[in-house]
Design a protein around this motif. Sequence first.
Motif, short mmCIF file in Angstrom:
data_model
loop_
_atom_site.label_atom_id
_atom_site.label_comp_id
_atom_site.label_asym_id
_atom_site.label_seq_id
_atom_site.Cartn_x
_atom_site.Cartn_y
_atom_site.Cartn_z
N THR A 186 139.41 -44.75 -86.82
CA THR A 186 138.17 -44.69 -86.06
C THR A 186 136.98 -44.93 -86.98
O THR A 186 136.92 -44.40 -88.08
N LEU A 187 136.06 -45.77 -86.50
CA LEU A 187 134.79 -45.94 -87.20
C LEU A 187 133.70 -45.35 -86.33
O LEU A 187 133.66 -45.59 -85.12
N VAL A 188 132.81 -44.59 -86.93
CA VAL A 188 131.76 -43.92 -86.17
C VAL A 188 130.41 -44.23 -86.80
O VAL A 188 130.23 -44.03 -87.99
N ALA A 189 129.49 -44.74 -85.99
CA ALA A 189 128.13 -44.96 -86.48
C ALA A 189 127.19 -44.08 -85.69
O ALA A 189 126.89 -44.39 -84.54
N ASP A 190 126.77 -42.97 -86.29
CA ASP A 190 125.70 -42.21 -85.65
C ASP A 190 124.39 -42.56 -86.37
O ASP A 190 124.36 -43.45 -87.22
N ARG A 191 123.31 -41.88 -86.01
CA ARG A 191 122.01 -42.25 -86.59
C ARG A 191 122.03 -42.19 -88.10
O ARG A 191 121.50 -43.06 -88.79
N LEU A 192 122.64 -41.13 -88.64
CA LEU A 192 122.68 -40.97 -90.09
C LEU A 192 123.47 -42.11 -90.74
O LEU A 192 122.99 -42.77 -91.67
N ALA A 193 124.68 -42.37 -90.22
CA ALA A 193 125.54 -43.35 -90.85
C ALA A 193 124.91 -44.74 -90.84
O ALA A 193 124.91 -45.44 -91.86
N ALA B 235 121.76 -45.58 -90.65
CA ALA B 235 120.62 -45.65 -91.56
C ALA B 235 121.09 -45.82 -92.99
O ALA B 235 120.54 -46.61 -93.76
N MET B 236 122.13 -45.10 -93.36
CA MET B 236 122.65 -45.20 -94.72
C MET B 236 123.22 -46.59 -94.98
O MET B 236 123.03 -47.16 -96.05
N VAL B 237 123.95 -47.13 -93.99
CA VAL B 237 124.53 -48.46 -94.18
C VAL B 237 123.41 -49.48 -94.39
O VAL B 237 123.47 -50.33 -95.30
#
Lengths: 493, 130
Positions: free
Chosen positions: A71-78, A80-82
């Motif tokens: 599973t790949l998860v992109a929340d607001r934090l992730a 922004a970091m990417v």
Amino acid sequence: MNFFLVAPIVLPIATAAVLLILRNRIAQRALAFVALVASLASAVALVGEVLSRDGAVVSRLGDWPADVAITLVADRLAIAMVIISLIVLITVLVFAIGQGSGDERSPFYYPAYLVLAGGISQAFLAGDLFNLFVAFELLLMASYVLLTLEGTREQIRSGITYVVLNVVESLLLLFAIGLIFAATGTVSMAELPARLAELPDGVRLGLNLLLLVAFGIKAAVFPLFFWLPDSYPTSPSSVTAVFAGLLTKVGVYALMRTETLLFPGGQNTLLIVVAGLTMIIGLLGAISHTHMKRILSFHIVSQIGYMVMGIGIATELAIAATIFYLIHQIPVKASLFLVEGIVEHETGSSSFDKVGGLLRRSGTLAFLFLAPALSLAGLPPFSGFLAKLSLVQAGFTDEQYVIIGVALVGSLLTLISMIKIWTGVFWGEIEPTPPAGRVGILRHHRTMASATWLLVIVTLAISVFGGWLFGYSMDAARDIVDPSIYVRAVLGS
Amino acid sequence: MSVAYLLVIAVLFATGAYLLMHRSLTKIILGVVMLGNGINVLIVATGSRPGEPPIVGADGTITDPVPQALVLTAIVIGFAIVAFMLALVWRNWTLTGDDQVEDDVEDRRLAQRSATGSNKSVAMHHEDVA
């Protein structure tokens, strides 16, 4: 499967494979640049979707059911970091192209660099612990190669320390994951919060500590930091800039996830104490050195202390401050190392007894150093001021007066060591004497200069849009302080 | 997980940790191999129910395959790392002619400076650092 979510991981790594076959230097540069820009574009394209959803965008590779899929998860934090790490990766790549035009680089530089980029994106987007471990291995393996690429005696010496320490760290992480799996029967970060909560306190504490030590080594917190100032200064500045800007921050990110998602327990006194010691020890190391690259390397350690402080306080405001600090810190740290790279490229060294008076040779270069340096020390109006202010505010709300005191003293010491670099490298007699007729510095290194400019502009933009960005950090913090949001986004229901 | 597995894991961990403490690089690599395999065995062993063998249980049922998938990945990664470390140590050997962890020159210089209380030796070592 969401293409935009997979691209920042797969594009760089697939391109790296192509570059290994394609040894032409021009083609390597162009393809590496295109791959990173395309990754950035797809990450940016994802922002709208992340913002419109409540929580996170989730992708299961191969559309397998939730319990077996990667599973790949992109929340607001992730996300922004990417985005911020890809921006830094692209500018440093441009810098490396400018720096490398004079000497014959190894054909493995660009492939390793792209694998590093893919590993970093994967670490931010990973939705289960084992995937996070694989991402760490990927970026560490690339970093081993980059660090020892020139194979000089000094590089090999520090490379061995770095590799052994990070291998031990990986083994600890794998060990922790094995035990977590034994205790809960899953490695998915969405299923773990509920299952970890059922465990007896002792087991929970043990697992939490193991993860803390493993990620603590990666993030270089006291007392696990000693490998960093030893190994980073030996590699070329283009490599050090990426390492300094991104690698330790991946560790901080993992720490943050561990403390908020897997083991949410409110304030963590251990982390706060560790944070204070990290700040002070890192700064004392920085002040004792007379070599620009070494001072900056010790600063990486002390700045990690500030972020760990936010994670330790663990209120919503503190986490938001930490996220803002992370976003501000990545370009600032990288741009300082890029300036150091230009100094070293021009004069052959960045040691105070060999270099001096650069302000008289290039005022612009001095500005490029000064802006991020003052930001690092936390002076208004730069982004570092906002970051530190919000951390201190979070500390006051939580009545953590001791750590606030330490943080403010640390800020002062940061300023002192930045002044030390300023007087050592930019003031004084011009040293070494430039060849006759050579005026200025930046005009001889246009590519490197423009890359550095770009990063400094990014750091200035973070100050200008600080209010908006802090609002975004608050939203991101709200999402991760309450684990149920993440769990609901990944598992549905 | 049975006692036999626990013993194997404990022995691998202990020898691995002991070897890691050495200054000889070859021993450090061997330590990494031992420690890594200890963890691999641990992960395989976590797949089984208490007291039963992993992979195929006592009554012939197949256990949870996830740890086996994880351990395969871990073995491959461990293999790559050991290969890289061997190359690194070989390179170190061709450069320095020995197999020891070396001191940091800049650290030694700082220690020297604080011991003698002067800055005299500062200039001579800098080439090593930059």
